[in-house]
Every structure is written in structure tokens, then in C-alpha cells.
Design a protein around this motif. Structure first.
Motif, PDB file in Angstrom:
ATOM      1  N   ALA A 231     -58.664 -14.001 -11.018  1.00 49.84           N
ATOM      2  CA  ALA A 231     -58.887 -13.077 -12.101  1.00 49.84           C
ATOM      3  C   ALA A 231     -57.817 -13.405 -13.427  1.00 49.84           C
ATOM      4  CB  ALA A 231     -58.087 -11.797 -11.636  1.00 49.84           C
ATOM      5  N   ILE A 232     -58.788 -13.038 -14.565  1.00 51.52           N
ATOM      6  CA  ILE A 232     -58.206 -13.081 -15.890  1.00 51.52           C
ATOM      7  C   ILE A 232     -57.756 -11.421 -16.179  1.00 51.52           C
ATOM      8  CG2 ILE A 232     -58.347 -13.493 -18.467  1.00 51.52           C
ATOM      9  CD1 ILE A 232     -60.401 -15.794 -17.667  1.00 51.52           C
ATOM     10  N   VAL A 233     -56.798 -11.268 -16.533  1.00 49.54           N
ATOM     11  CA  VAL A 233     -56.074  -9.977 -16.803  1.00 49.54           C
ATOM     12  C   VAL A 233     -55.386  -9.874 -18.121  1.00 49.54           C
ATOM     13  CG1 VAL A 233     -54.552  -7.805 -15.820  1.00 49.54           C
ATOM     14  CG2 VAL A 233     -55.486  -9.665 -14.264  1.00 49.54           C
ATOM     15  N   ILE A 234     -55.903  -8.841 -18.793  1.00 50.49           N
ATOM     16  CA  ILE A 234     -55.705  -8.784 -20.244  1.00 50.49           C
ATOM     17  C   ILE A 234     -55.426  -7.174 -20.770  1.00 50.49           C
ATOM     18  CG2 ILE A 234     -57.551  -9.255 -21.280  1.00 50.49           C
ATOM     19  CD1 ILE A 234     -56.289 -10.623 -23.476  1.00 50.49           C
ATOM     20  N   GLU A 235     -54.607  -6.842 -21.767  1.00 52.86           N
ATOM     21  CA  GLU A 235     -54.983  -5.450 -22.170  1.00 52.86           C
ATOM     22  C   GLU A 235     -55.435  -5.842 -23.354  1.00 52.86           C
ATOM     23  OE1 GLU A 235     -50.144  -4.228 -22.429  1.00 52.86           O
ATOM     24  OE2 GLU A 235     -50.251  -6.391 -22.021  1.00 52.86           O
ATOM     25  N   PRO A 236     -56.627  -4.998 -23.729  1.00 53.88           N
ATOM     26  CA  PRO A 236     -57.542  -5.198 -24.908  1.00 53.88           C
ATOM     27  C   PRO A 236     -56.755  -5.177 -26.140  1.00 53.88           C
ATOM     28  CG  PRO A 236     -58.554  -3.983 -23.260  1.00 53.88           C
ATOM     29  CD  PRO A 236     -57.207  -4.203 -22.662  1.00 53.88           C
ATOM     30  N   ILE A 237     -55.619  -3.940 -26.078  1.00 52.66           N
ATOM     31  CA  ILE A 237     -54.613  -4.118 -27.165  1.00 52.66           C
ATOM     32  C   ILE A 237     -53.267  -4.046 -26.446  1.00 52.66           C
ATOM     33  CG2 ILE A 237     -53.558  -2.520 -29.151  1.00 52.66           C
ATOM     34  CD1 ILE A 237     -56.088  -1.483 -29.636  1.00 52.66           C
ATOM     35  N   GLN A 238     -52.661  -5.263 -26.629  1.00 55.82           N
ATOM     36  CA  GLN A 238     -51.408  -5.359 -25.947  1.00 55.82           C
ATOM     37  C   GLN A 238     -50.474  -4.257 -26.361  1.00 55.82           C
ATOM     38  OE1 GLN A 238     -50.798  -9.582 -26.738  1.00 55.82           O
ATOM     39  NE2 GLN A 238     -50.875 -10.059 -24.673  1.00 55.82           N
ATOM     40  N   GLY A 239     -49.660  -3.629 -25.345  1.00 50.66           N
ATOM     41  CA  GLY A 239     -48.802  -2.435 -25.589  1.00 50.66           C
ATOM     42  C   GLY A 239     -47.513  -2.782 -25.844  1.00 50.66           C
ATOM     43  N   GLU A 240     -46.663  -3.045 -24.835  1.00 52.08           N
ATOM     44  CA  GLU A 240     -45.146  -3.225 -24.828  1.00 52.08           C
ATOM     45  C   GLU A 240     -45.183  -4.485 -25.694  1.00 52.08           C
ATOM     46  OE1 GLU A 240     -43.025  -0.983 -23.680  1.00 52.08           O
ATOM     47  OE2 GLU A 240     -44.762   0.056 -23.282  1.00 52.08           O
TER      48      GLU A 240
END
Length: 454
Positions: A231-240
Motif C-alpha cells: 500500500a501507498i498511504v497518503i493524506e490528500p491534504i496533510q493535516g498535522e
């Protein structure tokens, strides 16, 4: 001044400071807290809340704060939203728990049907419900590993995925999330993300989205091997990490690479999803269709609920009994989610998020023209941030972020500091906040900048 019926006594939509902050009753509670609550559980605003609704939090001393935090992006549909309160109350009066894995109930199925409909992608989907964002991410990784038969998980610089052992390994920032808590789960690999403001500084030229994607893909190919990656896991807009919006084209390139290599692409939409960015999910801004989406925070308006939603063939690859949990998809939380979905769709909250973003961009762009310490103004919809720096340089300025947030707190506005370097002010106002109230909060923040930089 408007008045909101927030499932209890009428709450006026006004900022009001009647004591020192924190007030005497909050201070008394804070003393009790220190004697009873573990020191590792911190609070950035030690004012004890007794009522909330619309854009207002009311504390035990009678002070009223404009809420630009929504419990870290949770109460987007408004605190104590009547749609949620009514459904949750009716459910509590019916039954509180059976465990869906023992005796199922309709509301779980209804939530799954709604999320299958609302998440990006026209393909057939399935959903599993859990309790927290970290739990959703961890289960998404489990599902991807089971489906692919591979072990490696690729994550990105500046990522935040949670506080469990696996999600701490996936999270980039050490303090406070990871420091001293290792060893962490293995087979997690980190590659560079797209961070337009700082990419450009490092390269001396503009790094495009496709170029940033190629940089990450090269590392995956050379240092991990695509055939090993589940898997590649990413926040579409990175939060923290600082509400980092990747350069246009970055996400589609990574998705295309994942498709070519048989890698499950997981969009962590725990903070960016559920109408927050002016789309139902932030993935929609660039037209990407994740294989799996993790959902939490705003989905149930304050009750603990999370989900993994995705392609049916991937979700169904896990053996029976391999997914679940005693409280996952609790019936009261499911009813809250149905109320929150109803509020978003019937009250036009996606459109409200767009309008909030327009106001935030206009106000902070004006301040940026006045203060060169505001290095970057960014975000989408009601997920917005400003990155603060030392004068004309790009050196992070966490002291200024703390000073402005402290001024806001003392003057009746709740705002949060975030970012890998601790130099970002982030704004997550409720989507139901009135424009006059929002602008008043921004006036207070402007005063904070003027005071700190005078």
C-alpha cells in the motif's frame, strides 16, 4: 447576534469574556485534573466547556469562545447538531450496544451504504466500521496486505496517521507523537511528499507535482521495490504536518504508478474528508479515485466512529472475522453519522465550506501583504492554514505561531498550532459558523499579529 438552539439551553452566537482566561472554575477543575488524569494527556486550551453550538464554545465560567478548531475537525456540522442529537437520543432509548459481530442492526448497514455512495469512484464498494482514525488506517493496511500478499507500506514526509504502534511508525513527526514509544512496527518506508512552499526553497526552482511524484517513485523503485509494496498511504491534504496541499498533478501521478504496480492506494481522509475542503472528500479536487479511503473525525459529528471504504474486491479479500472490534460501528455512533450525512447534504455544508475558504483566503492574503512573517497562505475550503517564518527567510517561526494562538485564546478565539516545525496556524471552523462571527475571530487574530510584531 443570533441564538442557536443546540439541543439544550439557547446559546447566543457571540464572543464573550467575563473572567480571566482560564477562569476560577476552570482553574479549580485543572487542579483536580492534575491529581487524577495522566500527565501525558495534554490540553492546549484548559478552559472547561459546558455547552457548545454553531460557532461558539461556552466554558464553566461563562466565557464564550469562537471555535476555529471543532475538536480537531470533528464537529464540522456544528456541535450538538439537532439532527445528530435527536437520532442519538432515540437510539440510546432503544438500545446502547449488541456488538455488530454478534447481533447486527440496520444503522450500521445504512452508514455503509451511504459511505459507499459518497466516496470517490463509481466502482462497487464495501465498508467496515471502527472507532478512531488510527484504527481505520491500521485496518486499511491489514486489508491491503491481505489482498496483495505483500508487506511493505509506503508513507510520506510530514505525514500523520495516528498514535497506535503501526500508525506511529507511519507518522513522520517524532515529538510529541512517537518520542520514547518505540520500537515501532516494521516494513514501513518513508518517501518525500510534495510540499510546494519548501520544495521550491530547497530546489531553487519550482518543483511541479509530477516532478515531486517522480522523486518519490524513484525511491520506491530503488530502495523498496514496487513488487514488495502492499500500500501507498497518503493524506490528500496533510493535516498535522501543516495542512500541506500537494502541487497539482502529484496525487494523480502517484495513483497511476500504484495502479501500474498492483499497489493499493489508500487516501487517509480522516481530517480532510467529510465536506471539510469544499468537496465531500479532498481526493475529488484532483479527480483521483483511491482504492481505499479512511474516514473518521467529522463523519459522526463528535461521536467515535471511523470507516474504511473501498473497492469491493479489495475489501472482501479478508477472511470472515478478520475485521471488526467490540465497539466498531456502535449503534449510537451510526445514528450520529446518519444525522451528520443528512446535515451535510440537506443544509448545503459543502458549499458553506467553499465560502469559508474564500473568506479565510481573502483575510490572510491581506495580512500576508502586511507581514512578511506570513510565509505561506494555503488550504482548501474550511481546512486552512498560514505558515509563519522569520522575516524574509523561510526559517520556521514557531514562537510567532504560539504568540498569536495565545492572544486568540485570551481574547475568546480557539485556534490551533500545528506543522512539522510547529510554525503553522491551522483553522477548522464549523461549517455552520456565521460569517460575522468568523470575521470577528479573524479580527482577533489580526490583532494578535499586530501585537506580536509591533
Amino acid at each position: 447576534m443570533s441564538t442557536l438552539e443546540a439541543g439544550g439551553p439557547a446559546l447566543t452566537q457571540e464572543r464573550k469574556i467575563v473572567t480571566a482566561i482560564p477562569g476560577p472554575k476552570s482553574q479549580e477543575l485543572e487542579a483536580r485534573r492534575k491529581a487524577s488524569v495522566a500527565a501525558g494527556v495534554g490540553s492546549s486550551h484548559p478552559t472547561y466547556i459546558v455547552a457548545a453550538g454553531g460557532g461558539i464554545l461556552k466554558d464553566i465560567d461563562g466565557n464564550q469562545f469562537i471555535d476555529l478548531a471543532t475538536g480537531i475537525g470533528v464537529t464540522g456540522v456544528g456541535n450538538a447538531n439537532p439532527r445528530i442529537a435527536q437520532r442519538a437520543t432515540e437510539q440510546l432509548n432503544a438500545f446502547t450496544h449488541t456488538c455488530f459481530m454478534v447481533n447486527p442492526y440496520e444503522s450500521y448497514v445504512e452508514v455503509a451504504e451511504a459511505l459507499n455512495r459518497l466516496t470517490p469512484g463509481s466502482f462497487e464498494k464495501r465498508t467496515a466500521l471502527f472507532n478512531s482514525g488510527a484504527e481505520a488506517v491500521e485496518n486499511a493496511v491489514k486489508i491491503a496486505r491481505k489482498y496483495t500478499g505483500r508487506n511493505a507500506v509506503v508513507v510520506f514526509d510530514h505525514a500523520y496517521h495516528g498514535r497506535t504502534n503501526l500508525t506511529m511508525a507511519m507518522t513522520a513527526k517524532n515529538a510529541p507523537y512517537k518520542d520514547g514509544f518505540g520500537p515501532f512496527a516494521g516494513e514501513v518506508y518513508r518517501v518525500p511528499a510534495s510540499y510546494p512552499y519548501r520544495d521550491n526553497e530547497a530546489a531553487g526552482t519550482k518543483v511541479s507535482g509530477p516532478e515531486a511524484a517522480k522523486r518519490a517513485i524513484t525511491i520506491i523503485d530503488k530502495q523498496i521495490g514496487a513488487h514488495n509494496v502492499a500500500a501507498i498511504v497518503i493524506e490528500p491534504i496533510q493535516g498535522e504536518g501543516g495542512f500541506i496541499v500537494p502541487a497539482e498533478g502529484f496525487l494523480p501521478e502517484v495513483v497511476e504508478y500504484a495502479r501500474q504496480q498492483g499497489i493499493v492506494f489508500i487516501a487517509d481522509e480522516v481530517q480532510s474528508g467529510f465536506a471539510r475542503t469544499g468537496k465531500m472528500f479532498a481526493s475529488e479536487h484532483e479527480g483521483i479515485e483511491p482504492d481505499l479511503v479512511t474516514i473518521a473525525k467529522g463523519v459522526a459529528g463528535g461521536l467515535p466512529l471511523s470507516a474504511v471504504t473501498g473497492r469491493a474486491e479489495i475489501m472482501d479479500a479478508t477472511h470472515g472475522g478478520g475485521l471488526g472490534g467490540t465497539y466498531g460501528g456502535n449503534p449510537t455512533a451510526c445514528q450520529a453519522a446518519l444525522g451528520a450525512i443528512e446535515a451535510v447534504e440537506q443544509d448545503g455544508l459543502v458549499e458553506r465550506a467553499v465560502r469559508i475558504g474564500e473568506i479565510l483566503h481573502e483575510r490572510f492574503s491581506e495580512l500576508q501583504g502586511r507581514y512578511n512573517q506570513i510565509g505561506d497562505v494555503r488550504g482548501r475550503g474550511a481546512m486552512f492554514a498560514v505558515e509563519l517564518v522569520q522575516g524574509d527567510s523561510t526559517e520556521p517561526n514557531p514562537e510567532l505561531a504560539k504568540a498569536v494562538a495565545a492572544h486568540a485564546a485570551q481574547n475568546g478565539v480557539v485556534a490551533l498550532v500545528t506543522g512539522t516545525y510547529g510554525n503553522v496556524l491551522r483553522f477548522l471552523p464549523p461549517l455552520v459558523i456565521g460569517e460575522d462571527l468568523l470575521n470577528e475571530a479573524l479580527d482577533v487574530l489580526a490583532e494578535g499579529f499586530a501585537e506580536a510584531l509591533s
